[in-house]
Design an enzyme around this catalytic site. Sequence first.
Site, PDB file in Angstrom:
ATOM      1  N   ASP A 144       0.823  -1.205   0.000  1.00  0.00           N
ATOM      2  CA  ASP A 144       0.000   0.000   0.000  1.00  0.00           C
ATOM      3  C   ASP A 144       0.868   1.270   0.000  1.00  0.00           C
ATOM      4  O   ASP A 144       1.996   1.244   0.479  1.00  0.00           O
ATOM      5  CB  ASP A 144      -0.893  -0.033   1.246  1.00  0.00           C
ATOM      6  CG  ASP A 144      -2.178   0.747   1.062  1.00  0.00           C
ATOM      7  OD1 ASP A 144      -2.376   1.349  -0.016  1.00  0.00           O
ATOM      8  OD2 ASP A 144      -2.982   0.770   2.010  1.00  0.00           O
ATOM      9  N   HIS A 198       2.752   3.691  -8.764  1.00  0.00           N
ATOM     10  CA  HIS A 198       2.542   2.270  -9.090  1.00  0.00           C
ATOM     11  C   HIS A 198       3.764   1.710  -9.810  1.00  0.00           C
ATOM     12  O   HIS A 198       4.195   0.596  -9.568  1.00  0.00           O
ATOM     13  CB  HIS A 198       1.305   2.097  -9.977  1.00  0.00           C
ATOM     14  CG  HIS A 198       0.027   2.502  -9.292  1.00  0.00           C
ATOM     15  ND1 HIS A 198      -0.242   2.169  -7.979  1.00  0.00           N
ATOM     16  CD2 HIS A 198      -1.055   3.196  -9.735  1.00  0.00           C
ATOM     17  CE1 HIS A 198      -1.430   2.653  -7.650  1.00  0.00           C
ATOM     18  NE2 HIS A 198      -1.941   3.288  -8.695  1.00  0.00           N
ATOM     19  N   LEU A 253      11.623 -19.948  -5.022  1.00  0.00           N
ATOM     20  CA  LEU A 253      10.533 -19.155  -4.453  1.00  0.00           C
ATOM     21  C   LEU A 253       9.279 -19.189  -5.324  1.00  0.00           C
ATOM     22  O   LEU A 253       9.361 -18.996  -6.541  1.00  0.00           O
ATOM     23  CB  LEU A 253      11.001 -17.692  -4.314  1.00  0.00           C
ATOM     24  CG  LEU A 253       9.946 -16.699  -3.824  1.00  0.00           C
ATOM     25  CD1 LEU A 253       9.890 -16.669  -2.303  1.00  0.00           C
ATOM     26  CD2 LEU A 253      10.214 -15.295  -4.349  1.00  0.00           C
TER      27      LEU A 253
END
Length: 252
Positions: free
Chosen positions: A32, A49, A143
Site C-alpha cells: 500500500d 505504481h 521461491l
Amino acid sequence: MRKKTTSPSSLQERIEQVMEKPVPEHIAIIMDGNGRWANNRAMPRIAGHHEGMKVVRKITVMANRLGVKTLTLYAFSTENWKRPKSEVDFLMKLPEEFLGTYLPELATENVKVQTIGYMEQLPPHTYRAVESAKERTKENTGLILNFALNYGSRAEIIEAVKSAINEAQKGILSPEEMNEDIFSNYLMTKGLQDPDLLIRTSGEIRLSNFMLWQLAYTEFWFTDVLWPDFSEEHLIQAIEEFQNRQRRFGGV
Ligand code: V07
C-alpha cells in the site's frame, strides 16, 4: 560504566544473522501507499505504481535469497476496478512490463510465478502475459512468487462453499467429512501453506478483504513506510521481529 555499543551491521551481516533462525516460509504483503508516495512528490499516481513495481522485483530477489518459500503479493483487488479507468488501464499493463523486464532474471533464479484471483476477468493482454509466465516457470523449484490479481477473499470463500456444496450434491463429498483441511483445498490457495507473516505498508491497519481464511494464525507486521520506499532492510526488520515473537511466544 562503559556503555555497550553496537556497530551498524552491513546488509550482508543482517542477512546472515536472520538466516540463523527460522525464516517465515510464507510471507504475504499488502503493498500500500504507491499513490501517496507519488502525491508527496507532486507526481501522478501511476508514477507511484510504477515505482512500486520495481520494489516488487527487489523484495522478490531478497525473499528468495533469504530462503522464503512463498511470497504472496496483493497487486490488484476486486475493489480496485472502482478506480478511474485511466489508472486501471495503467495497472493492467504492469504485469506485462514487470514480466518483460524481470522474468528472465527471476526465472534464472528458479522463481515460480503463480496467481490467486479471478484471472479470466483481466484484460486479455494481461491474462496472456501472466498465464505465459506461469507456464514458463511451472517446473521451477525456488521461491513461489504468488500474485493476488483481481483477488477478494470473501468471494473466494463463497466460491469455495459453492463448489463444496456442488460436490456434496453430486456425492463426491460427504458433508460429514468437511473440515478445515478439506475446506482449504477449495480455496484459490490450494496447495500453498498459510502465510506465517503478513506485512502491510503505508500505515493502514486493516486486512481489506485479503486472505481472511489463510491469515487466521499469521503474525501481522505493519509499517508507515510507503511501498515504493520499502527496502530489503525493512523486509529483514519484519523478519527479525517475527523471529523475536516466535522466541517469546513460540516456546512451550
Ligand atoms: C502492480 C506494483 C506494485 C505495487 C502495487 C500496485 C501496483 C507487479 C505486478 C505483477 C502482477 C502479476 C505478474 C507480474 C507482475 C503488478 C499490478 C500492479 C496489477 F504476473 N506489480 N504490480 N500488477 N503494482
